[in-house]
Motif scaffolding. Sequence first.
Motif, PDB file in Angstrom:
ATOM      1  N   LEU A 254      -8.962  13.980  -2.007  1.00 45.10           N
ATOM      2  CA  LEU A 254      -9.273  12.873  -1.108  1.00 45.10           C
ATOM      3  C   LEU A 254      -8.025  12.016  -0.951  1.00 45.10           C
ATOM      4  O   LEU A 254      -7.484  11.500  -1.932  1.00 45.10           O
ATOM      5  N   ARG A 255      -7.548  11.867   0.278  1.00 43.25           N
ATOM      6  CA  ARG A 255      -6.392  11.010   0.544  1.00 43.25           C
ATOM      7  C   ARG A 255      -6.873   9.605   0.888  1.00 43.25           C
ATOM      8  O   ARG A 255      -7.821   9.430   1.656  1.00 43.25           O
ATOM      9  N   PHE A 256      -6.207   8.625   0.311  1.00 44.37           N
ATOM     10  CA  PHE A 256      -6.593   7.237   0.553  1.00 44.37           C
ATOM     11  C   PHE A 256      -5.367   6.341   0.460  1.00 44.37           C
ATOM     12  O   PHE A 256      -4.342   6.712  -0.130  1.00 44.37           O
ATOM     13  N   LEU A 257      -5.476   5.163   1.047  1.00 40.38           N
ATOM     14  CA  LEU A 257      -4.397   4.187   1.007  1.00 40.38           C
ATOM     15  C   LEU A 257      -4.594   3.324  -0.232  1.00 40.38           C
ATOM     16  O   LEU A 257      -5.552   2.556  -0.317  1.00 40.38           O
ATOM     17  N   ASP A 258      -3.703   3.476  -1.192  1.00 41.13           N
ATOM     18  CA  ASP A 258      -3.829   2.813  -2.486  1.00 41.13           C
ATOM     19  C   ASP A 258      -3.114   1.466  -2.460  1.00 41.13           C
ATOM     20  O   ASP A 258      -2.085   1.304  -1.793  1.00 41.13           O
ATOM     21  N   TRP A 259      -3.645   0.495  -3.199  1.00 40.16           N
ATOM     22  CA  TRP A 259      -2.970  -0.795  -3.333  1.00 40.16           C
ATOM     23  C   TRP A 259      -1.789  -0.672  -4.285  1.00 40.16           C
ATOM     24  O   TRP A 259      -1.867   0.037  -5.294  1.00 40.16           O
ATOM     25  N   THR A 260      -0.708  -1.372  -3.974  1.00 40.52           N
ATOM     26  CA  THR A 260       0.422  -1.472  -4.892  1.00 40.52           C
ATOM     27  C   THR A 260       0.694  -2.935  -5.195  1.00 40.52           C
ATOM     28  O   THR A 260       0.447  -3.818  -4.372  1.00 40.52           O
TER      29      THR A 260
ATOM     30  N   THR B 206       0.838  -1.202   0.000  1.00 38.20           N
ATOM     31  CA  THR B 206       0.000   0.000   0.000  1.00 38.20           C
ATOM     32  C   THR B 206       0.870   1.248   0.000  1.00 38.20           C
ATOM     33  O   THR B 206       2.057   1.193   0.346  1.00 38.20           O
ATOM     34  N   ARG B 207       0.272   2.359  -0.379  1.00 37.80           N
ATOM     35  CA  ARG B 207       0.918   3.663  -0.260  1.00 37.80           C
ATOM     36  C   ARG B 207      -0.180   4.721  -0.250  1.00 37.80           C
ATOM     37  O   ARG B 207      -1.263   4.521  -0.818  1.00 37.80           O
ATOM     38  N   TRP B 208       0.083   5.841   0.401  1.00 37.43           N
ATOM     39  CA  TRP B 208      -0.894   6.922   0.424  1.00 37.43           C
ATOM     40  C   TRP B 208      -0.913   7.634  -0.922  1.00 37.43           C
ATOM     41  O   TRP B 208       0.131   7.852  -1.542  1.00 37.43           O
ATOM     42  N   ALA B 209      -2.117   7.965  -1.378  1.00 37.17           N
ATOM     43  CA  ALA B 209      -2.292   8.654  -2.655  1.00 37.17           C
ATOM     44  C   ALA B 209      -3.416   9.677  -2.506  1.00 37.17           C
ATOM     45  O   ALA B 209      -4.105   9.721  -1.484  1.00 37.17           O
ATOM     46  N   GLU B 210      -3.592  10.496  -3.530  1.00 40.83           N
ATOM     47  CA  GLU B 210      -4.641  11.511  -3.524  1.00 40.83           C
ATOM     48  C   GLU B 210      -5.470  11.409  -4.795  1.00 40.83           C
ATOM     49  O   GLU B 210      -4.961  11.045  -5.857  1.00 40.83           O
ATOM     50  N   SER B 211      -6.744  11.730  -4.660  1.00 41.27           N
ATOM     51  CA  SER B 211      -7.647  11.760  -5.803  1.00 41.27           C
ATOM     52  C   SER B 211      -8.316  13.125  -5.863  1.00 41.27           C
ATOM     53  O   SER B 211      -8.777  13.642  -4.835  1.00 41.27           O
TER      54      SER B 211
END
Length: 204
Positions: free
Chosen positions: A65-71, A37-42
């Motif tokens: 919107l900040r969210f924890l994205d799958w990697t 995972t890593r933090w990302a923004e939308s």
Amino acid sequence: MLSVVTSPSAARVLRSPPGRYALTRVARADPLAVLGTRWAESECWDLKWRGFFRLRPELVARAPLRFLDWTIDGQPLRDRLAFANGRVCENVTFLTEGSYGDPFAIESLRALLGENTSGMDPWVQYDDGRAGVCCSASGAGGLDCGAVSTDVQVMETTVEWRNVTYQDGLTGEVGGPDAPAFTLRFDRTQYETTVRALLEEWST
């Protein structure tokens, strides 16, 4: 006589029955992916109506919107979900900033573990059993607006995300010519350690 010969490209077994030789290629399993995972923004927008009669629509940007994205192997999963025409994936995970304790986030993780989420279906899992991986960033929650989904298969030593692709929230239709599906295989121990750590964090 049986001798085994290995090479960088494939493993080969050389057998020598009486009077002839046979060369057999041994199939290799697909490499296992590493889930992270890593933090990302939308980007997020509000629809405002302008003008005297409020007939002129205008999109107004608001805080991302900040969210924890799958990697996958260190690269964002959403990169692999770009459409054929170049449009990027705008869906986000249920793991948004400040959503600790949120039932959507918690049950979405349980769905990815193959656990029973009947109390929250169809919010985190479609009627056909496919689990939501990423949902709409509209903030409405659930899978009604369509989502990226997958068929989660938990086996003895591996976990598979089969046919990862977009799914229509109204019809349940899966995939399409502009969004081809793909499958990912994970080591079960690594996968469950990652997801259960998130489940523990979001459940507090």
